[in-house]
Design a protein around this motif. Structure first.
Motif, PDB file in Angstrom:
ATOM      1  N   PRO A 199      -1.732   2.372   0.315  1.00  0.00           N
ATOM      2  CA  PRO A 199      -0.922   2.516  -0.906  1.00  0.00           C
ATOM      3  C   PRO A 199       0.583   2.528  -0.632  1.00  0.00           C
ATOM      4  CG  PRO A 199      -2.759   4.043  -0.958  1.00  0.00           C
ATOM      5  CD  PRO A 199      -2.726   3.443   0.426  1.00  0.00           C
ATOM      6  N   GLU A 200       0.977   3.219   0.425  1.00  0.00           N
ATOM      7  CA  GLU A 200       2.407   3.285   0.761  1.00  0.00           C
ATOM      8  C   GLU A 200       2.929   1.928   1.235  1.00  0.00           C
ATOM      9  OE1 GLU A 200       0.587   7.253   0.952  1.00  0.00           O
ATOM     10  OE2 GLU A 200       0.106   5.461   2.116  1.00  0.00           O
ATOM     11  N   ARG A 201       2.110   1.200   2.001  1.00  0.00           N
ATOM     12  CA  ARG A 201       2.536  -0.123   2.466  1.00  0.00           C
ATOM     13  C   ARG A 201       2.722  -1.086   1.298  1.00  0.00           C
ATOM     14  NH1 ARG A 201      -0.285   1.410   6.965  1.00  0.00           N
ATOM     15  NH2 ARG A 201      -2.378   0.719   6.428  1.00  0.00           N
ATOM     16  N   VAL A 202       1.780  -1.054   0.354  1.00  0.00           N
ATOM     17  CA  VAL A 202       1.876  -1.937  -0.811  1.00  0.00           C
ATOM     18  C   VAL A 202       3.090  -1.568  -1.650  1.00  0.00           C
ATOM     19  CG1 VAL A 202       0.723  -2.632  -2.951  1.00  0.00           C
ATOM     20  CG2 VAL A 202      -0.584  -2.494  -0.818  1.00  0.00           C
ATOM     21  N   GLN A 203       3.333  -0.287  -1.831  1.00  0.00           N
ATOM     22  CA  GLN A 203       4.508   0.138  -2.595  1.00  0.00           C
ATOM     23  C   GLN A 203       5.788  -0.316  -1.897  1.00  0.00           C
ATOM     24  OE1 GLN A 203       5.139   4.392  -3.001  1.00  0.00           O
ATOM     25  NE2 GLN A 203       6.115   4.074  -4.992  1.00  0.00           N
ATOM     26  N   ARG A 204       5.853  -0.168  -0.597  1.00  0.00           N
ATOM     27  CA  ARG A 204       7.049  -0.590   0.151  1.00  0.00           C
ATOM     28  C   ARG A 204       7.285  -2.100   0.025  1.00  0.00           C
ATOM     29  NH1 ARG A 204       8.903   1.483   6.044  1.00  0.00           N
ATOM     30  NH2 ARG A 204      11.011   0.757   5.781  1.00  0.00           N
ATOM     31  N   ALA A 205       6.194  -2.863  -0.129  1.00  0.00           N
ATOM     32  CA  ALA A 205       6.306  -4.321  -0.278  1.00  0.00           C
ATOM     33  C   ALA A 205       6.635  -4.731  -1.718  1.00  0.00           C
ATOM     34  CB  ALA A 205       5.008  -4.992   0.166  1.00  0.00           C
ATOM     35  N   GLY A 206       6.713  -3.749  -2.613  1.00  0.00           N
ATOM     36  CA  GLY A 206       7.095  -4.040  -3.997  1.00  0.00           C
ATOM     37  C   GLY A 206       5.989  -3.894  -5.010  1.00  0.00           C
ATOM     38  N   GLY A 207       4.820  -3.412  -4.591  1.00  0.00           N
ATOM     39  CA  GLY A 207       3.699  -3.243  -5.508  1.00  0.00           C
ATOM     40  C   GLY A 207       3.536  -1.795  -5.924  1.00  0.00           C
ATOM     41  N   ALA A 262      -7.973 -12.788  -6.178  1.00  0.00           N
ATOM     42  CA  ALA A 262      -6.850 -13.702  -5.999  1.00  0.00           C
ATOM     43  C   ALA A 262      -5.966 -13.272  -4.827  1.00  0.00           C
ATOM     44  CB  ALA A 262      -6.010 -13.741  -7.275  1.00  0.00           C
ATOM     45  N   LEU A 263      -5.466 -14.259  -4.107  1.00  0.00           N
ATOM     46  CA  LEU A 263      -4.494 -14.005  -3.052  1.00  0.00           C
ATOM     47  C   LEU A 263      -3.201 -13.541  -3.704  1.00  0.00           C
ATOM     48  CD1 LEU A 263      -3.949 -14.206   0.001  1.00  0.00           C
ATOM     49  CD2 LEU A 263      -3.175 -16.538  -0.389  1.00  0.00           C
ATOM     50  N   ASP A 264      -2.604 -12.474  -3.154  1.00  0.00           N
ATOM     51  CA  ASP A 264      -1.431 -11.854  -3.758  1.00  0.00           C
ATOM     52  C   ASP A 264      -0.286 -11.775  -2.741  1.00  0.00           C
ATOM     53  OD1 ASP A 264      -0.519  -9.886  -6.133  1.00  0.00           O
ATOM     54  OD2 ASP A 264       0.066  -9.015  -4.201  1.00  0.00           O
ATOM     55  N   LYS A 265       0.893 -12.244  -3.126  1.00  0.00           N
ATOM     56  CA  LYS A 265       2.022 -12.284  -2.181  1.00  0.00           C
ATOM     57  C   LYS A 265       2.497 -10.889  -1.783  1.00  0.00           C
ATOM     58  CE  LYS A 265       5.633 -12.870  -5.645  1.00  0.00           C
ATOM     59  NZ  LYS A 265       6.708 -13.668  -6.136  1.00  0.00           N
ATOM     60  N   THR A 266       2.411  -9.902  -2.677  1.00  0.00           N
ATOM     61  CA  THR A 266       2.811  -8.543  -2.316  1.00  0.00           C
ATOM     62  C   THR A 266       1.839  -7.954  -1.300  1.00  0.00           C
ATOM     63  OG1 THR A 266       3.853  -8.214  -4.472  1.00  0.00           O
ATOM     64  CG2 THR A 266       3.310  -6.235  -3.226  1.00  0.00           C
ATOM     65  N   LEU A 267       0.547  -8.189  -1.504  1.00  0.00           N
ATOM     66  CA  LEU A 267      -0.445  -7.706  -0.543  1.00  0.00           C
ATOM     67  C   LEU A 267      -0.324  -8.456   0.783  1.00  0.00           C
ATOM     68  CD1 LEU A 267      -3.532  -7.250  -2.887  1.00  0.00           C
ATOM     69  CD2 LEU A 267      -1.964  -5.495  -2.045  1.00  0.00           C
ATOM     70  N   ASN A 268       0.009  -9.749   0.731  1.00  0.00           N
ATOM     71  CA  ASN A 268       0.280 -10.502   1.968  1.00  0.00           C
ATOM     72  C   ASN A 268       1.433  -9.851   2.731  1.00  0.00           C
ATOM     73  OD1 ASN A 268      -1.637 -12.555   1.833  1.00  0.00           O
ATOM     74  ND2 ASN A 268      -0.241 -14.046   0.958  1.00  0.00           N
ATOM     75  N   ALA A 269       2.503  -9.511   2.013  1.00  0.00           N
ATOM     76  CA  ALA A 269       3.678  -8.907   2.661  1.00  0.00           C
ATOM     77  C   ALA A 269       3.322  -7.554   3.280  1.00  0.00           C
ATOM     78  CB  ALA A 269       4.817  -8.761   1.656  1.00  0.00           C
ATOM     79  N   ALA A 270       2.541  -6.737   2.569  1.00  0.00           N
ATOM     80  CA  ALA A 270       2.133  -5.433   3.101  1.00  0.00           C
ATOM     81  C   ALA A 270       1.256  -5.604   4.339  1.00  0.00           C
ATOM     82  CB  ALA A 270       1.404  -4.637   2.024  1.00  0.00           C
TER      83      ALA A 270
END
Length: 129
Positions: A35-43, A2-10
């Protein structure tokens, strides 16, 4: 998958950073990875991560469907990148694209899935039950 908005943001943040600072790497200028990019985007920074990056020179500005197909074709034509796209462990993905005025595109795909036993073994942790 699935397309994920948090992963899109990262993915978009990494594409923007590479464009803005004219570099091309899975590692940011400050040593951050997916991992750090996804966490910074809220994941979560805990999980199964993979990332594809690509560049396109002298491409249409703004990017059109043909440019996106070309970037995706590059990934699918590379066994390593194709494996990320088709990984059964991946449950979500995100996409980002940044471009310069002279037609240089930076594309990023972020992939995420729940942590696997193999992830735990590589990290020296205890296997999941």
């Amino acid at each position: 998958m699935a397309l994920d908005k948090t992963l899109n943001a990262a993915a978009q943040a990494h594409a923007n950073d590479m464009r803005r600072h004219d570099y091309y790497s899975h590692t940011s200028r400050f040593g951050a990875g997916p991992p750090e990019r996804v966490q910074r985007a809220g994941g979560s920074s805990f999980g199964h991560f993979a990332e594809n990056i690509a560049r396109c020179y002298r491409c249409a500005v703004p990017a059109d469907a043909a440019a996106v197909r070309q970037l995706h074709g590059q990934w699918m034509g590379s066994p390593h990148h194709r494996a990320h796209i088709l990984k059964p462990e991946v449950t979500a993905y995100g996409f980002g694209l940044a471009e310069t005025d002279d037609g240089k595109h930076y594309a990023v795909e972020e992939f995420y899935g729940p942590v696997t036993d193999e992830d735990m073994r590589r990290a020296g942790g205890i296997p999941l039950l």
